[in-house]
Scaffold this active site. Structure first.
Site, PDB file in Angstrom:
ATOM      1  N   HIS A 199       1.157  -1.452  -0.167  1.00 45.94           N
ATOM      2  CA  HIS A 199       0.433  -0.372   0.050  1.00 45.94           C
ATOM      3  C   HIS A 199       0.337   1.149   0.316  1.00 45.94           C
ATOM      4  CE1 HIS A 199      -4.439  -1.382   1.151  1.00 45.94           C
ATOM      5  NE2 HIS A 199      -3.418  -2.343   0.850  1.00 45.94           N
TER       6      HIS A 199
ATOM      7  N   HIS B  11      -2.464 -12.138  -2.418  1.00 43.24           N
ATOM      8  CA  HIS B  11      -3.228 -12.877  -1.727  1.00 43.24           C
ATOM      9  C   HIS B  11      -2.819 -14.527  -1.235  1.00 43.24           C
ATOM     10  CE1 HIS B  11      -6.454 -10.187  -3.024  1.00 43.24           C
ATOM     11  NE2 HIS B  11      -5.559  -9.857  -2.524  1.00 43.24           N
TER      12      HIS B  11
END
Length: 773
Positions: A110, A289
């Site tokens: 992020h 993920h």
């Protein structure tokens, strides 16, 4: 002097207890209180933003050399400290599965994921995740805890390790302890020291009263045109994220509607704007993920405010969850609950295997967020992150199902599903690109793990020189040869500035080095057409100089273009009676068309370039909600100019007539090509008045106040230096009788700064950061 007796006591002359000593008992404001200037005059040009994050805000001072400090770190020891921390859980914020790795990957991702190719802003380069507004975006929920957990390591290594470098390196270490062979790591990111009050993150307005929930902060209605999936579906420039306050896309689908193909459409636009192709996009999503879990045990409306709005006693931590311990099994981030794989702390291919092996049906998390679970009750399960012996169904987000539904993404998934080694390499390289994309050329990279192959196209590679650069004697000869070609001072200066002014400090791309002005796409841009014949003439000068030399010295086209501009400025200054020497640092090298990513360089094409008085034919101030002068300010920022530098550079370019088309707009002189202060004199001349030349107010006529006779033509990019109070007062410093010598000296200094913006190959050049240039 006589004394007088009254009924008052001595204390009667002072305020009563509890009263304000300077009148009244109420204080309504103090330094920085609103309403502020931006509230009074919201449409004024915010020139002061050019001085944002300056040295005055930096506690380390102008002499601190981060590159030298970073090189004192034992990187192996630092990585050892980080890896030990990653598997050492603390009680106040316990790790999932006994491993902080997934949490730290999210933090690093992020931090880097705000990057966008349109203007190069965002990214991990300055550690802006520590400051508002990014620190308090909904998508960054609990990244404040990740950084706070790293505080002891940051303190141990002090200022030799920036937060920006630490966050990315921690992400790398997390991947390594979970089995992924990383592609490499480079240090060299310089921390910012104040919040970003200038970057445009979107048109959506949030009333910041008590914003904490997803619905209150995350919205998208104003940044998109057209309907999802339609041919006119388009995201406003320069944005990349699909929603305000998100890094990428809404994991529940557009408008949280659970539409996988609609999600895929958003993913493609968003990741393309972040400079990723289809394969890199799938690798990043599927690779990311493979680790960790999503947290959604508490409805968003119950979560406390983000860090920037949290109470003082929270000490910079936000998103307090009042339920249970608020951490561990009670952690709340995006509202989706669960993990994608049976082993969330191990690099494997289980994410893709599960995605394609099972059919998935929609369900909801405890927090009420839309997510997906396998239809097959015998599908593998994932262990509870905190309670031994417990397990849960696997989870997928709508944005995961999108990779299976979209035909192009599905092809990439199937490739990776059948070739785990290819997937491993693709994710490793895509992660490296993600976390290094905004660092610029490899000359800025620091540390022993900078062993990455040359020629990665996204790094804008420039070959090493196979010859010796020219010396002072050759420079002097070349200057004479250039001026003897008969090319005008204006054309030479325009061409050099056109080459150098592509630079943008946001991601350290562009600039004169590499000679890309002579390559596609830059040679074909309308704003550069005036340079084409000059470049061809300089090729002839280069060939004549280089052919047959026996001393090993050569001159590159990139160097020759800059040198030609320097020669032009020297002549223009001399003709103005202010003989000067313009600095020139040789060593630029010409790159090739094969080493130039045409698609990515197309994003550097200017829409508005006030320095060359250019406005693209397709630009509409009404459609973009921006005026040309606001775009001009944006360009000045990308060139790291202060307000005085912006003013003096523009005035000099107008004196030289560096207009893209050679027109006379803004050329307030009858001595074109002479480095005079005539531009500033006309701007501040009280005998001149300004009238609109078109209804929209994009062009103007300067007329004599008494006779009404038109004297000059101008654009908004000219008049702003007389209409804006801050810029006008700087212009005044050069318009007076004592301004000429100062002007020439200042212009030469700023000219050299712009020519050198991309010269990270020069030892010691701009070691501290953009504001120290």
């Amino acid at each position: 002097m006589s004394t007088m007796t009254t009924d008052k006591t001595d204390t009667d002359s002072y305020p009563m207890a509890g009263q304000c000593p300077f009148g009244g008992d109420r204080i309504g404001g103090a330094f920085g209180s609103r309403p502020a200037l931006e509230n009074w005059y919201p449409h004024r040009l915010r020139v002061e933003l050019l001085h944002h994050n300056g040295l005055a805000a930096d506690p380390l001072g102008p002499d601190f050399d981060y590159a030298t400090a970073f090189q004192t770190i034992d990187l192996d020891a630092l990585k050892g400290d980080i890896k030990q921390f990653l598997t050492s859980s603390v009680a106040w914020w316990p790790s999932d599965y006994g491993n902080y790795g997934p949490q730290m990957i999210r933090m690093a991702w992020h931090s880097a994921g705000t990057y966008r190719i349109a203007d190069g802003r965002g990214g991990a380069g300055t550690g802006m995740q520590r400051f508002a507004p990014i620190s308090s975006w909904w998508d960054n929920g609990n990244t404040d805890k990740s950084r706070r957990l790293l505080q002891p390591i940051k303190h141990k290594y002090g200022n030799a390790l920036s937060w920006a470098d630490l966050m990315v390196l921690t992400g790398n270490c997390a991947l390594e302890i979970m089995g992924l062979p990383t592609y490499g790591f480079a240090g060299g990111r310089l921390d910012a020291w104040e919040a970003d009050d200038a970057t445009y993150w979107g048109p959506e307005v949030v009333e910041m009263g008590s914003v904490s929930s997803f619905d209150e902060m995350v919205n998208r209605d104003k940044r998109w045109r057209g309907k999802n999936g339609a041919s006119d579906y388009d995201l406003e420039n320069p944005l990349a994220a699909s929603h305000q306050a998100l890094i990428y896309v809404n994991p529940e689908g557009p408008y949280a509607n659970g539409d996988p193909q609609g999600s895929a459409n958003d993913i493609r636009v968003t990741f393309t704007r972040m400079a990723m192709n289809n394969e890199e996009t799938v690798a990043l999503i599927a690779g990311g993920h493979a680790f960790g879990k999503s947290h959604g045990m508490t409805p968003a409306k119950e979560i406390g405010p983000p860090p920037e709005m949290a109470p003082m006693e929270a000490m910079g931590l936000g998103w307090h969850n009042p339920n249970g311990t608020g951490a561990g099994k009670d952690t709340m981030t995006n509202g989706i609950e669960g993990s994608w794989t049976p082993d969330p702390t191990q690099w494997d291919n289980a994410y893709l295997e599960n995605l394609f092996k099972f059919d998935w049906e929609q369900t909801k998390s405890p927090a009420g967020a839309l997510q997906w679970t396998p239809k097959d009750p015998n599908a593998p399960r994932t262990p509870d992150a905190h309670v031994a012996g417990q397990s849960h169904p696997l989870m997928m987000m709508t944005s995961d199902i999108a990779l299976k539904v979209d035909p192009e993404y599905r092809k990439v998934c199937e490739k990776f599903l059948n070739d785990f080694d290819a997937f491993t390499q693709a994710f490793s390289k895509a992660w490296y690109k993600l976390t290094h994309r905004d660092m610029g050329p490899k000359h800025r990279y620091l540390g022993p793990e900078v062993t990455i192959e040359d020629g990665l196209l996204w790094q804008d590679p420039i070959p090493d020189a196979a010859y010796a650069p020219v010396g002072e004697a050759e420079v002097a000869t070349l200057k004479q040869t250039i001026l003897a070609t008969g090319i005008s001072v204006s054309d030479l200066a325009f061409t050099a500035f056109s080459a150098a002014s592509t630079y943008r400090d946001s991601d350290k791309r562009g600039g004169a080095n590499g000679g890309r002005l002579a390559l596609a796409p830059q040679k074909d841009w309308a704003v550069n057409r005036r340079a084409a014949p000059v470049v061809e003439a300089l090729r002839g000068v280069m060939a004549a100089f280089n052919d047959g030399r026996g001393d090993g010295k050569q001159v590159s086209l990139a160097d020759l273009i800059v040198l030609a501009g320097c020669a032009a400025v020297e002549k223009a200054a001399s003709d103005a009676g202010a003989a000067t020497r313009v600095p020139f640092t040789p060593g630029r090298v010409d790159t090739t068309q094969d080493l130039t990513d045409v698609e990515m360089f197309t994003w550097l094409k200017p829409v508005v370039d006030g320095f060359r008085n250019y406005v693209d034919d397709g630009f509409s101030a009404m459609a973009s909600r921006l005026s040309p002068e606001e775009m001009f300010l944006d360009k000045a920022n990308l060139l790291t100019l202060t307000a005085p530098e912006w003013v003096v550079l523009t005035g000099g370019l107008r004196a030289l007539n560096a207009n893209h088309d050679g027109s006379n707009r803004g050329i307030f002189t009858d001595r074109v090509g002479v480095l005079t202060t005539d531009f500033f004199r006309a701007l501040t001349d009280t005998n001149l008045v300004w009238e609109k030349a078109d209804a929209a107010g994009t062009t103007f006529a300067l007329k004599d106040r008494e006779s009404g006779q038109a004297k000059f033509e101008a654009t908004r990019n000219d008049l702003v230096f007389g209409s804006n109070a801050q810029l006008r007062n700087i212009a005044d410093a050069y318009a007076g009788s004592d301004g000429q010598q100062r002007f020439v000296a200042d212009f030469v200094r700023v000219w050299d700064k712009v020519m050198m913006l991309d010269r990270y190959d020069v030892k010691g050049h701009r070691r501290h950061g953009p504001m120290a240039a």
